[in-house]
Design an enzyme around this catalytic site. Sequence first.
Site, PDB file in Angstrom:
ATOM      1  N   THR A   1      -4.022   4.120 -12.824  1.00  0.00           N
ATOM      2  CA  THR A   1      -3.301   4.122 -11.554  1.00  0.00           C
ATOM      3  C   THR A   1      -4.285   4.340 -10.413  1.00  0.00           C
ATOM      4  OG1 THR A   1      -1.415   5.112 -12.684  1.00  0.00           O
ATOM      5  CG2 THR A   1      -1.452   5.304 -10.278  1.00  0.00           C
TER       6      THR A   1
ATOM      7  N   LYS B   1      -6.849   4.809  -0.144  1.00  0.00           N
ATOM      8  CA  LYS B   1      -7.870   5.357   0.758  1.00  0.00           C
ATOM      9  C   LYS B   1      -8.622   4.249   1.496  1.00  0.00           C
ATOM     10  CE  LYS B   1      -6.061   8.231  -0.442  1.00  0.00           C
ATOM     11  NZ  LYS B   1      -5.059   8.662  -1.427  1.00  0.00           N
TER      12      LYS B   1
ATOM     13  N   LEU C   1      -2.948  14.667 -10.146  1.00  0.00           N
ATOM     14  CA  LEU C   1      -4.136  14.398  -9.332  1.00  0.00           C
ATOM     15  C   LEU C   1      -5.229  13.828 -10.236  1.00  0.00           C
ATOM     16  CD1 LEU C   1      -4.297  17.713  -7.276  1.00  0.00           C
ATOM     17  CD2 LEU C   1      -3.779  15.436  -6.366  1.00  0.00           C
TER      18      LEU C   1
ATOM     19  N   HIS D   1     -25.654  23.318  11.928  1.00  0.00           N
ATOM     20  CA  HIS D   1     -25.039  23.106  13.236  1.00  0.00           C
ATOM     21  C   HIS D   1     -25.535  21.789  13.826  1.00  0.00           C
ATOM     22  CE1 HIS D   1     -23.384  23.991  17.170  1.00  0.00           C
ATOM     23  NE2 HIS D   1     -24.555  23.621  17.707  1.00  0.00           N
TER      24      HIS D   1
HETATM   25  C1  LIG Z   1      -0.524   5.488  -4.189  1.00  0.00           C
HETATM   26  C2  LIG Z   1      -1.193   6.615  -4.928  1.00  0.00           C
HETATM   27  C3  LIG Z   1      -2.225   7.305  -4.327  1.00  0.00           C
HETATM   28  C4  LIG Z   1      -2.853   8.337  -5.003  1.00  0.00           C
HETATM   29  N1  LIG Z   1      -3.879   8.983  -4.385  1.00  0.00           N
HETATM   30  C5  LIG Z   1      -4.503   9.988  -5.010  1.00  0.00           C
HETATM   31  C6  LIG Z   1      -5.606  10.646  -4.413  1.00  0.00           C
HETATM   32  O1  LIG Z   1      -6.011  10.312  -3.303  1.00  0.00           O
HETATM   33  N2  LIG Z   1      -6.205  11.645  -5.090  1.00  0.00           N
HETATM   34  C7  LIG Z   1      -5.777  12.035  -6.332  1.00  0.00           C
HETATM   35  O2  LIG Z   1      -6.355  12.968  -6.893  1.00  0.00           O
HETATM   36  N3  LIG Z   1      -4.741  11.438  -6.937  1.00  0.00           N
HETATM   37  C8  LIG Z   1      -4.103  10.419  -6.309  1.00  0.00           C
HETATM   38  N4  LIG Z   1      -3.072   9.773  -6.934  1.00  0.00           N
HETATM   39  C9  LIG Z   1      -2.676  10.230  -8.277  1.00  0.00           C
HETATM   40  C10 LIG Z   1      -3.643   9.694  -9.346  1.00  0.00           C
HETATM   41  O3  LIG Z   1      -3.668   8.295  -9.278  1.00  0.00           O
HETATM   42  C11 LIG Z   1      -3.207  10.158 -10.722  1.00  0.00           C
HETATM   43  O4  LIG Z   1      -3.066  11.562 -10.727  1.00  0.00           O
HETATM   44  C12 LIG Z   1      -4.237   9.762 -11.770  1.00  0.00           C
HETATM   45  O5  LIG Z   1      -4.410   8.370 -11.800  1.00  0.00           O
HETATM   46  C13 LIG Z   1      -3.799  10.248 -13.146  1.00  0.00           C
HETATM   47  O6  LIG Z   1      -4.737   9.856 -14.080  1.00  0.00           O
HETATM   48  P1  LIG Z   1      -4.347   9.639 -15.615  1.00  0.00           P
HETATM   49  O7  LIG Z   1      -5.614   9.260 -16.290  1.00  0.00           O
HETATM   50  O8  LIG Z   1      -3.587  10.792 -16.113  1.00  0.00           O
HETATM   51  O9  LIG Z   1      -3.325   8.405 -15.625  1.00  0.00           O
HETATM   52  P2  LIG Z   1      -3.342   6.959 -14.969  1.00  0.00           P
HETATM   53  O10 LIG Z   1      -4.353   6.827 -13.924  1.00  0.00           O
HETATM   54  O11 LIG Z   1      -1.922   6.683 -14.618  1.00  0.00           O
HETATM   55  O12 LIG Z   1      -3.791   6.008 -16.153  1.00  0.00           O
HETATM   56  C14 LIG Z   1      -3.019   5.807 -17.290  1.00  0.00           C
HETATM   57  C15 LIG Z   1      -3.328   4.446 -17.851  1.00  0.00           C
HETATM   58  O13 LIG Z   1      -2.750   4.377 -19.158  1.00  0.00           O
HETATM   59  C16 LIG Z   1      -2.335   3.048 -19.398  1.00  0.00           C
HETATM   60  N5  LIG Z   1      -1.344   3.075 -20.480  1.00  0.00           N
HETATM   61  C17 LIG Z   1      -0.141   3.691 -20.494  1.00  0.00           C
HETATM   62  N6  LIG Z   1       0.466   3.527 -21.692  1.00  0.00           N
HETATM   63  C18 LIG Z   1      -0.385   2.795 -22.444  1.00  0.00           C
HETATM   64  C19 LIG Z   1      -0.336   2.306 -23.770  1.00  0.00           C
HETATM   65  N7  LIG Z   1       0.698   2.546 -24.596  1.00  0.00           N
HETATM   66  N8  LIG Z   1      -1.377   1.552 -24.216  1.00  0.00           N
HETATM   67  C20 LIG Z   1      -2.447   1.297 -23.415  1.00  0.00           C
HETATM   68  N9  LIG Z   1      -2.542   1.748 -22.152  1.00  0.00           N
HETATM   69  C21 LIG Z   1      -1.533   2.504 -21.679  1.00  0.00           C
HETATM   70  C22 LIG Z   1      -1.769   2.614 -18.060  1.00  0.00           C
HETATM   71  O14 LIG Z   1      -1.793   1.210 -17.962  1.00  0.00           O
HETATM   72  C23 LIG Z   1      -2.722   3.295 -17.072  1.00  0.00           C
HETATM   73  O15 LIG Z   1      -3.721   2.393 -16.662  1.00  0.00           O
HETATM   74  C24 LIG Z   1      -2.428   8.704  -6.305  1.00  0.00           C
HETATM   75  C25 LIG Z   1      -1.393   8.009  -6.925  1.00  0.00           C
HETATM   76  C26 LIG Z   1      -0.785   6.970  -6.249  1.00  0.00           C
HETATM   77  C27 LIG Z   1       0.312   6.222  -6.937  1.00  0.00           C
END
Ligand SMILES: Cc1cc2nc3c(=O)[nH]c(=O)nc-3n(C[C@H](O)[C@H](O)[C@H](O)COP(=O)(O)OP(=O)(O)OC[C@H]3O[C@@H](n4cnc5c(N)ncnc54)[C@H](O)[C@@H]3O)c2cc1C
Length: 472
Positions: free
Chosen positions: A47, A57, A326, A451
């Site tokens: 994501t 960003k 996050l 500064h």
């Molecule tokens: C618009 C937006 C802005 C954001 N801005 C910020 C920010 O500025 N700073 C910040 O800290 N956080 C931000 N976030 C939150 C951040 O994106 C998430 O907290 C972070 O991506 C979580 O990471 P993760 O690895 O847990 O999951 P994710 O990044 O969601 O990744 C999970 C991945 O798993 C894959 N997946 C799921 N199920 C399967 C499966 N069965 N087989 C194979 N692949 C699979 C998905 O396709 C996905 O690509 C933002 C979120 C959004 C939506």
Amino acid sequence: MKFSVMADQFDVVVIGGGPGGYNCAIRAGQLGLKAACIDQRSTFGGTCLNVGCIPSKTLLHASELYEDTKTKFPKMGIVTQGVAVDLAAMMAHKNKVVGELTKGVEFLFKKNKVEGIVGAATISAPGKVSVATKEGLRELSAKHIVIATGSDVAPLPGITIDEKTIVSSTGALALSEVPGRLLVVGAGVIGLEMGSVWRRLGSEVKVVEFLDRIVPGVDAEVAKHFQRLLERQGMSFTLSSKVVGVEKKGGELIVAIEPASGGKPQFVNADVMLVATGRRPYTDGLGLDQADVTRDKQGRIVTDGDFRTSVDTIWAIGDVREGAMLAHKAEDEAVAVAEIIAGRAGHVNYDAIASVIYTYPEVATVGKTEEEVKKAGIAYRVGKFPFAANARAKSNLTTEGFVKIIADAKTDRVLGVHMIGPDVGNMIGEASLALEFSAASEDIARTSHAHPTLAEAIRQAAMGVTGWTMQM
Ligand SMILES: Cc1cc2nc3c(=O)[nH]c(=O)nc-3n(C[C@H](O)[C@H](O)[C@H](O)COP(=O)(O)OP(=O)(O)OC[C@H]3O[C@@H](n4cnc5c(N)ncnc54)[C@H](O)[C@@H]3O)c2cc1C
């Protein structure tokens, strides 16, 4: 005759290639473990890199520069006649940044001997993962499986997202025209960030929020100030209210909004509605039931303090388990779980995980809010310093906001740092470090800060905890 195909063998198979998944696989590779990372998207980065942190960003920065040409540049003697937005070019720039960063993850995989696999993964049993790839089904066997499948947009009952006029954050990052009127549902981080982008590019932005305040979880004094500044920029807020329906009529949306406690609806017309009411853990198609992995009522995977699920060799990190959604929280958990699997002592200090809202001004906070400290019955002192009294902020015409430091009254230990102001997202690292090292406010106050920098405001606020702020 049937041939049995030997499954590919790994020490760690990570499902999900977001900041949780890719960092876990990389750290596992560094520690000498044979690791694979699977994602169903065609590009790694999850994501965050594809439809979250990075594209948002990029648009926030570009739209802020555009707004500066109208607000700050004329005051600085810069003539900006003819400045205009080419939205298609701005989107192409965003897509290029995303493309380069997602490719960067593939490079890091190669460098750390991680196998990146594109396909949808299912846990067929503990130690067994099936991946539906473009080339067919691939069976993997793993000593350890790490679930890092992240989160997805939480639906709003009765509202169907079409990603054209009723959009989630994903659609709001890719609109092909600037909407005349944008209605944002939810005054959280994503709603306010995307609302800011489109307001700067020309939309009239209205925000509807169920609670009686914006950005829940942020220190209330900071949140109040933040709302005032956003209103001054032209965003309007309807608090204690809920969107209960939307109708498409004559090329526009008619949105029904009721008081949160119920009552007669009001109707607001909009061109685009952004649903930004939260995200839910994503575990669709993962096969958790057949693997006996327990979830809680909110659908989050339950883990112990070491990220171990109800099955000994299956672990979970990031948005799919409890805690702040996050990217850097997912990353910290990724490092910790890889180290635990490798037999080391992985640990995450949740008290030092900062949270940033990348609007203008930015909001950046770490540690306890004043409300939390009060509720815990801790005697505390507060030091504050406004950016209006900071020399660098004055030169840059970025004097909105302040730094607030909360410290234990007895020990002087810093409990929380809350900032609203210019570039505070880049400055919060200093505060996280202070919390990580259990610093006293005096440690910050007596540390030299170059500064003229915006960070001097942190030092002055720290001096203020014990009443010796010098520059105000
Ligand atoms: C618009 C937006 C802005 C954001 N801005 C910020 C920010 O500025 N700073 C910040 O800290 N956080 C931000 N976030 C939150 C951040 O994106 C998430 O907290 C972070 O991506 C979580 O990471 P993760 O690895 O847990 O999951 P994710 O990044 O969601 O990744 C999970 C991945 O798993 C894959 N997946 C799921 N199920 C399967 C499966 N069965 N087989 C194979 N692949 C699979 C998905 O396709 C996905 O690509 C933002 C979120 C959004 C939506």
